[in-house]
Write a protein that holds these residues in place. Structure first.
Motif, PDB file in Angstrom:
ATOM      1  N   MET A 169      26.812 -17.431 -27.887  1.00  0.00           N
ATOM      2  CA  MET A 169      28.218 -17.052 -27.705  1.00  0.00           C
ATOM      3  C   MET A 169      28.653 -16.095 -28.805  1.00  0.00           C
ATOM      4  SD  MET A 169      29.574 -18.725 -25.030  1.00  0.00           S
ATOM      5  CE  MET A 169      31.313 -18.887 -25.395  1.00  0.00           C
ATOM      6  N   GLU A 170      28.265 -16.396 -30.042  1.00  0.00           N
ATOM      7  CA  GLU A 170      28.648 -15.567 -31.184  1.00  0.00           C
ATOM      8  C   GLU A 170      28.076 -14.159 -31.089  1.00  0.00           C
ATOM      9  OE1 GLU A 170      27.319 -17.805 -34.515  1.00  0.00           O
ATOM     10  OE2 GLU A 170      29.020 -19.209 -34.495  1.00  0.00           O
ATOM     11  N   HIS A 171      26.918 -14.062 -30.463  1.00  0.00           N
ATOM     12  CA  HIS A 171      26.276 -12.748 -30.317  1.00  0.00           C
ATOM     13  C   HIS A 171      26.620 -12.105 -28.970  1.00  0.00           C
ATOM     14  CE1 HIS A 171      23.887 -14.307 -33.690  1.00  0.00           C
ATOM     15  NE2 HIS A 171      23.555 -13.039 -33.937  1.00  0.00           N
ATOM     16  N   PHE A 172      27.587 -12.674 -28.260  1.00  0.00           N
ATOM     17  CA  PHE A 172      28.090 -12.134 -26.991  1.00  0.00           C
ATOM     18  C   PHE A 172      27.000 -12.020 -25.922  1.00  0.00           C
ATOM     19  CE2 PHE A 172      30.726 -10.380 -30.428  1.00  0.00           C
ATOM     20  CZ  PHE A 172      31.955 -10.918 -30.074  1.00  0.00           C
ATOM     21  N   LEU A 173      26.022 -12.914 -26.021  1.00  0.00           N
ATOM     22  CA  LEU A 173      24.976 -12.976 -24.999  1.00  0.00           C
ATOM     23  C   LEU A 173      25.323 -13.999 -23.915  1.00  0.00           C
ATOM     24  CD1 LEU A 173      21.925 -12.729 -27.410  1.00  0.00           C
ATOM     25  CD2 LEU A 173      22.561 -11.038 -25.668  1.00  0.00           C
ATOM     26  N   LEU A 174      26.270 -14.860 -24.197  1.00  0.00           N
ATOM     27  CA  LEU A 174      26.818 -15.795 -23.222  1.00  0.00           C
ATOM     28  C   LEU A 174      28.332 -15.655 -23.210  1.00  0.00           C
ATOM     29  CD1 LEU A 174      25.020 -19.279 -23.532  1.00  0.00           C
ATOM     30  CD2 LEU A 174      24.795 -17.605 -21.702  1.00  0.00           C
ATOM     31  N   SER A 175      28.912 -15.835 -22.023  1.00  0.00           N
ATOM     32  CA  SER A 175      30.375 -15.802 -21.912  1.00  0.00           C
ATOM     33  C   SER A 175      30.894 -17.208 -21.638  1.00  0.00           C
ATOM     34  CB  SER A 175      30.782 -14.870 -20.763  1.00  0.00           C
ATOM     35  OG  SER A 175      30.393 -15.431 -19.514  1.00  0.00           O
ATOM     36  N   TYR A 176      32.195 -17.378 -21.731  1.00  0.00           N
ATOM     37  CA  TYR A 176      32.784 -18.686 -21.409  1.00  0.00           C
ATOM     38  C   TYR A 176      32.559 -19.033 -19.938  1.00  0.00           C
ATOM     39  CZ  TYR A 176      35.043 -19.041 -25.969  1.00  0.00           C
ATOM     40  OH  TYR A 176      35.273 -19.168 -27.312  1.00  0.00           O
ATOM     41  N   LEU A 177      32.479 -18.020 -19.090  1.00  0.00           N
ATOM     42  CA  LEU A 177      32.210 -18.261 -17.677  1.00  0.00           C
ATOM     43  C   LEU A 177      30.805 -18.837 -17.485  1.00  0.00           C
ATOM     44  CD1 LEU A 177      33.362 -17.982 -14.813  1.00  0.00           C
ATOM     45  CD2 LEU A 177      32.361 -15.692 -14.715  1.00  0.00           C
ATOM     46  N   ASP A 178      29.856 -18.374 -18.322  1.00  0.00           N
ATOM     47  CA  ASP A 178      28.482 -18.881 -18.240  1.00  0.00           C
ATOM     48  C   ASP A 178      28.410 -20.373 -18.549  1.00  0.00           C
ATOM     49  OD1 ASP A 178      27.435 -16.386 -17.582  1.00  0.00           O
ATOM     50  OD2 ASP A 178      27.184 -15.825 -19.691  1.00  0.00           O
ATOM     51  N   LEU A 179      29.344 -20.857 -19.363  1.00  0.00           N
ATOM     52  CA  LEU A 179      29.329 -22.274 -19.741  1.00  0.00           C
ATOM     53  C   LEU A 179      29.677 -23.191 -18.570  1.00  0.00           C
ATOM     54  CD1 LEU A 179      31.013 -22.220 -23.270  1.00  0.00           C
ATOM     55  CD2 LEU A 179      28.588 -22.131 -22.687  1.00  0.00           C
ATOM     56  N   THR A 180      30.156 -22.615 -17.483  1.00  0.00           N
ATOM     57  CA  THR A 180      30.457 -23.416 -16.291  1.00  0.00           C
ATOM     58  C   THR A 180      29.321 -23.360 -15.275  1.00  0.00           C
ATOM     59  OG1 THR A 180      31.532 -21.575 -15.115  1.00  0.00           O
ATOM     60  CG2 THR A 180      32.909 -22.909 -16.588  1.00  0.00           C
ATOM     61  N   ASP A 181      28.288 -22.600 -15.587  1.00  0.00           N
ATOM     62  CA  ASP A 181      27.158 -22.432 -14.661  1.00  0.00           C
ATOM     63  C   ASP A 181      26.015 -23.354 -15.067  1.00  0.00           C
ATOM     64  OD1 ASP A 181      24.915 -21.528 -13.189  1.00  0.00           O
ATOM     65  OD2 ASP A 181      25.822 -19.535 -12.989  1.00  0.00           O
ATOM     66  N   THR A 182      25.802 -24.413 -14.317  1.00  0.00           N
ATOM     67  CA  THR A 182      24.771 -25.399 -14.691  1.00  0.00           C
ATOM     68  C   THR A 182      23.364 -24.818 -14.598  1.00  0.00           C
ATOM     69  OG1 THR A 182      24.724 -26.266 -12.417  1.00  0.00           O
ATOM     70  CG2 THR A 182      26.198 -27.359 -13.981  1.00  0.00           C
ATOM     71  N   LYS A 183      23.154 -23.870 -13.698  1.00  0.00           N
ATOM     72  CA  LYS A 183      21.823 -23.281 -13.569  1.00  0.00           C
ATOM     73  C   LYS A 183      21.461 -22.477 -14.817  1.00  0.00           C
ATOM     74  CE  LYS A 183      21.286 -23.107  -8.546  1.00  0.00           C
ATOM     75  NZ  LYS A 183      20.253 -24.150  -8.610  1.00  0.00           N
ATOM     76  N   ILE A 184      22.431 -21.738 -15.348  1.00  0.00           N
ATOM     77  CA  ILE A 184      22.180 -20.966 -16.566  1.00  0.00           C
ATOM     78  C   ILE A 184      21.900 -21.902 -17.738  1.00  0.00           C
ATOM     79  CG2 ILE A 184      23.255 -19.469 -18.295  1.00  0.00           C
ATOM     80  CD1 ILE A 184      24.630 -17.980 -16.055  1.00  0.00           C
ATOM     81  N   LEU A 185      22.766 -22.888 -17.924  1.00  0.00           N
ATOM     82  CA  LEU A 185      22.622 -23.782 -19.075  1.00  0.00           C
ATOM     83  C   LEU A 185      21.345 -24.616 -18.988  1.00  0.00           C
ATOM     84  CD1 LEU A 185      26.323 -24.976 -19.486  1.00  0.00           C
ATOM     85  CD2 LEU A 185      25.075 -23.377 -20.941  1.00  0.00           C
ATOM     86  N   SER A 186      21.055 -25.171 -17.816  1.00  0.00           N
ATOM     87  CA  SER A 186      19.836 -25.983 -17.684  1.00  0.00           C
ATOM     88  C   SER A 186      18.602 -25.108 -17.843  1.00  0.00           C
ATOM     89  CB  SER A 186      19.815 -26.705 -16.336  1.00  0.00           C
ATOM     90  OG  SER A 186      19.826 -25.786 -15.255  1.00  0.00           O
ATOM     91  N   GLY A 187      18.678 -23.860 -17.364  1.00  0.00           N
ATOM     92  CA  GLY A 187      17.553 -22.948 -17.520  1.00  0.00           C
ATOM     93  C   GLY A 187      17.307 -22.596 -18.981  1.00  0.00           C
ATOM     94  N   LEU A 188      18.374 -22.369 -19.737  1.00  0.00           N
ATOM     95  CA  LEU A 188      18.230 -22.086 -21.167  1.00  0.00           C
ATOM     96  C   LEU A 188      17.616 -23.278 -21.902  1.00  0.00           C
ATOM     97  CD1 LEU A 188      21.665 -20.333 -21.840  1.00  0.00           C
ATOM     98  CD2 LEU A 188      19.409 -19.244 -21.901  1.00  0.00           C
TER      99      LEU A 188
END
Length: 382
Positions: free
Chosen positions: A305-324
């Protein structure tokens, strides 16, 4: 003289239209990946004959029996010339059709050329057709304990291209492994997913489809072998398939396939076994939820988030978070062990500076590729 003996009468397994939907074709994976030196009609006839093998019983004299009436129905032949066409198809199968099988052994590879059905017998006054498999093909069809694939005969019946049949069998082989390991375990999550998204080099794909000397320009190969096949497969089988072309330099080097199983409540031929499917989906959802929670708590998420590689919208996407959490953060742990948390920060600063717009479409894949390329360099330096 009757076409079959009394002993054979007790052993035969004649295909009927009523059980066509239930028939399965079971083959060793080496046969699936072999080169089928035949056109679509002999290949479909072979698949039809294999579906008549009862895998739980001894195959008497390597022989199965088909009804001519049902065989014509399987091939959707209804004209007055069907008997002569059947005779031509049988003769062509026996004169031209064979499998080129390559199998890995302890000391290297073993190669076999096998004519699968050397003997066929029928009469003009009887409905029955006797088909005898060669002894050499039998180990690839019966008493299979491992490395085998099962697929629906009803799917094969609707395919009218040699290439679509070959690709369907290969995709079934991979998807069967995905279903098996999803339920039984024994593979990492990324390995399980690789069976549902298999890749193959263009060279291997040309060998398997017997197109080394055909459609030499890749656009032609893509249209006539891939696109035409998947048009049929998606329309008539239990799969929906898409594919991506992966380049190496300027050339297309590999093809990545993405397989989805159709699930239609009103179509029995496309249903998965309910229990297996529900257990699989529940397990996937539970795993995804667990990984998502872990990712939200991870310090790496905050760094992204600090490096602007993730957005607040990404935090609502379970596929992105579980994949990371599943595929990227373990690699960050490796980098942290080598260079500390500052090493991870430096890496993310570099990734952010080099980030392209296309990476935002699949940030997880982009970050995974970046760290996979960077880690070997760090390990060599250390």
């Amino acid at each position: 003289m009757p076409i079959i003996s009394e002993k054979q009468e007790n052993q035969k397994q004649v295909l009927t239209l009523n059980d066509l939907e239930k028939r399965k074709v079971v083959e060793h994976n080496s046969l699936i990946t072999s080169i089928a030196k035949m056109d679509k009609t002999p290949l479909k006839m072979f698949e039809l004959a294999v579906s008549c093998i009862d895998t739980e019983k001894q195959l008497e004299d390597n022989t199965v029996y088909l009804s001519k009436r049902d065989l014509f129905a399987f091939f959707k032949v209804s004209d007055n010339d069907k008997h002569s066409r059947f005779k031509e198809a049988v003769e062509k199968m026996q004169k031209q059709a064979f499998f080129k099988i390559k199998e890995k052994k302890d000391k290297g590879f073993e190669f076999e050329n096998i004519v699968p059905i050397p003997y066929v017998k029928w009469t003009d006054y009887n409905d029955e057709v006797l088909i005898r498999f060669s002894p050499e093909i039998i180990p690839y069809l019966v008493n299979l304990k491992k490395n085998f694939t099962q697929h629906a005969l009803s799917d094969i019946a609707e395919l009218n291209s040699k290439y679509s049949i070959i690709l369907y069998r290969w995709l079934s082989m991979n998807y069967n492994q995905y279903e098996h390991y999803s339920v039984k375990g024994g593979r990492r999550a990324d390995q399980v997913e690789s069976y549902r998204n298999p890749t193959i080099t263009v060279k291997e794909l040309r060998l398997m489809t017997d197109t080394v000397n055909e459609y030499k320009k890749f656009p032609d190969f893509s249209i006539w072998v891939l696109d035409k096949s998947f048009e049929e497969i998606n329309a008539h089988t239990s799969f929906n398939v898409t594919y991506d072309k992966i380049k190496k330099g300027r050339s297309i080097d590999r093809i990545a396939f993405h397989i989805e199983k159709k699930r239609k409540a009103d179509d029995n031929s496309y249903k998965l076994e309910d229990k297996v499917y529900q257990e699989d989906k529940a397990r996937q959802a539970e795993t995804e939820d667990m990984l998502t929670v872990q990712a939200l708590k991870s310090p790496y998420t905050k760094l992204l988030m600090e490096h602007f590689l993730l957005s607040y919208l990404d935090l609502t996407d379970t596929k992105i978070l579980s994949g990371l959490q599943a595929h990227v953060y373990p690699l960050y742990d490796e980098l942290k062990a080598l260079r500390g948390l500052n090493g991870v920060k430096d890496h993310l600063s570099y990734v952010r500076a080099k980030q392209e717009d296309y990476s935002k479409k699949n940030i997880c894949k982009y970050l995974k590729k970046a760290i996979e390329q960077y880690l070997p360099t760090v390990k060599r330096q250390d």
